[in-house]
Design a protein around this motif. Sequence first.
Motif, PDB file in Angstrom:
ATOM      1  N   SER A   1      -1.391  10.819   4.040  1.00 58.66           N
ATOM      2  CA  SER A   1      -1.042   9.434   3.705  1.00 58.66           C
ATOM      3  C   SER A   1      -1.134   8.523   4.930  1.00 58.66           C
ATOM      4  CB  SER A   1       0.367   9.368   3.098  1.00 58.66           C
ATOM      5  OG  SER A   1       1.345   9.724   4.061  1.00 58.66           O
TER       6      SER A   1
ATOM      7  N   ASN B   1       2.179   2.744  -3.512  1.00 61.12           N
ATOM      8  CA  ASN B   1       1.280   3.662  -4.215  1.00 61.12           C
ATOM      9  C   ASN B   1       1.271   5.039  -3.556  1.00 61.12           C
ATOM     10  OD1 ASN B   1       0.378   1.833  -6.167  1.00 61.12           O
ATOM     11  ND2 ASN B   1      -1.206   1.021  -4.830  1.00 61.12           N
TER      12      ASN B   1
ATOM     13  N   LYS C   1     -11.755   5.420   3.137  1.00 59.14           N
ATOM     14  CA  LYS C   1     -10.557   5.278   2.311  1.00 59.14           C
ATOM     15  C   LYS C   1     -10.881   5.576   0.848  1.00 59.14           C
ATOM     16  CE  LYS C   1      -7.055   1.834   1.041  1.00 59.14           C
ATOM     17  NZ  LYS C   1      -6.651   0.417   1.198  1.00 59.14           N
ATOM     18  N   ASN C   2     -11.990   5.049   0.359  1.00 56.23           N
ATOM     19  CA  ASN C   2     -12.393   5.250  -1.027  1.00 56.23           C
ATOM     20  C   ASN C   2     -12.737   6.718  -1.293  1.00 56.23           C
ATOM     21  OD1 ASN C   2     -13.237   4.078  -3.682  1.00 56.23           O
ATOM     22  ND2 ASN C   2     -15.211   4.890  -3.049  1.00 56.23           N
TER      23      ASN C   2
ATOM     24  N   TRP D   1       2.015   8.995  -4.895  1.00 56.02           N
ATOM     25  CA  TRP D   1       1.029  10.076  -4.756  1.00 56.02           C
ATOM     26  C   TRP D   1       1.610  11.259  -3.982  1.00 56.02           C
ATOM     27  CZ3 TRP D   1      -3.300   6.200  -2.982  1.00 56.02           C
ATOM     28  CH2 TRP D   1      -3.716   5.464  -4.102  1.00 56.02           C
TER      29      TRP D   1
ATOM     30  N   GLU E   1       0.840  -1.211   0.000  1.00 56.69           N
ATOM     31  CA  GLU E   1       0.000   0.000   0.000  1.00 56.69           C
ATOM     32  C   GLU E   1       0.870   1.255   0.000  1.00 56.69           C
ATOM     33  OE1 GLU E   1      -3.209   1.298  -0.824  1.00 56.69           O
ATOM     34  OE2 GLU E   1      -3.879  -0.342   0.487  1.00 56.69           O
TER      35      GLU E   1
ATOM     36  N   TYR F   1      -4.736   7.847   5.418  1.00 56.13           N
ATOM     37  CA  TYR F   1      -5.184   6.885   4.400  1.00 56.13           C
ATOM     38  C   TYR F   1      -4.784   5.461   4.788  1.00 56.13           C
ATOM     39  CZ  TYR F   1      -5.840   4.855  -0.265  1.00 56.13           C
ATOM     40  OH  TYR F   1      -6.247   4.081  -1.327  1.00 56.13           O
TER      41      TYR F   1
ATOM     42  N   ILE G   1      -7.095  11.853  -5.446  1.00 49.89           N
ATOM     43  CA  ILE G   1      -6.472  11.334  -6.663  1.00 49.89           C
ATOM     44  C   ILE G   1      -7.269  11.706  -7.906  1.00 49.89           C
ATOM     45  CG2 ILE G   1      -5.620   9.259  -7.817  1.00 49.89           C
ATOM     46  CD1 ILE G   1      -4.170  10.028  -5.187  1.00 49.89           C
TER      47      ILE G   1
ATOM     48  N   LYS H   1      -9.601   8.737  -1.540  1.00 48.67           N
ATOM     49  CA  LYS H   1      -8.904   8.491  -2.810  1.00 48.67           C
ATOM     50  C   LYS H   1      -9.573   9.251  -3.948  1.00 48.67           C
ATOM     51  CE  LYS H   1      -7.319   4.716  -5.783  1.00 48.67           C
ATOM     52  NZ  LYS H   1      -7.299   3.241  -5.986  1.00 48.67           N
TER      53      LYS H   1
END
Length: 358
Positions: free
Chosen positions: A49, A34, A129-130, A38, A31, A52, A137, A133
Amino acid sequence: MNKLDKYIIVNYVKSFFLGMMMFFLIFLLAESINLTGWIMDGKFTVKESMKYLAYGIPEIVTNTAPLGVLLGSLLCISKMAKQLEITAMKTSGISFLRVAMYPIIFSVLVSTTVLWINYDTLGKSNTKKNNMKILKIENSEPVKVEKKFIMVREKKDTILYAGYTNKKEGIMREIEIIKMKEGFKGISKIYTATSGKINPKTNEWTFENLKEHDGVTNSTQPADTNNFKFKLPIDDILAEAVAAKNLTMPELREKIVYFTRVGADSTAMRIDFYYRISFALSSFIMCFIGLSLGSRYVRGGAAVNIGLSVIIGYSYYGLSTILKSLASSGTMPIYLACFLPLLIYLIVGVRLFMNAEY
């Protein structure tokens, strides 16, 4: 609990946390790769982060628990076998079941903890979390600002259709609200309106040109918008379809029942619901396999044990994934796909355990 039991359980718990930590760090590292990209791209700060990663901990714990139990069992019992402690206990008339009793009880506690995480915490943390993101992102809001052609269920018996909804303006247009009879056996009343505006403080809607259509008498008449109460947050209206993994088990169950009633496809949700139960129980099954395989000393020590845990653990994941794919395509019943790996590994574990008694 006598001294022997304390000795076994203390060593077992230490081995479990060692194994758990090893696999946990592997998942965390994957994890983090990634996240590093970012951060370098300026999409995440270091603080964000960490947040996250924290949201992802429940999912990592549930994924690594069976591997931790398996490796912990192998490390603990193989160490005792290497020092001939297992042989000495059997010679003294202590059965292998007696030796394994407290490790098995501990594995039940692990399975219960994983089931509790799957039941409530996992869906909530995956949602956060989603959403984070999507926001960081994809540079978009988790809930869209506007949307066309919306159909949502407000209550058990009420369905809302809107041709257009805008969050910034707090409006809906081309509105149809359908009141169903009990058990979705038919339509009771239909309300239509040209537009509606929400009160952001109370989430109550006020409608323009509200009309009531009676499905029994087949008559239409103007309705008093002041007496017609309709309360629904605009975020709920604009929300996208939620992935099964982002729902708690009670939410999954509710949606499965609803989808079944209206004839929609609930296969993915049903698979996720039963798989969470099955996967939680896998920690208990892995304990039998790990204890049995570790009861005989094998040259190579920790390296062999780690290799065995990876092979056995990931073979379970692989088999489960294949069967879930078959269930998704309708080739195999959902119950069988979710619980067959558990049954197979239980039979293997019990067989190995019985052989370990001698």
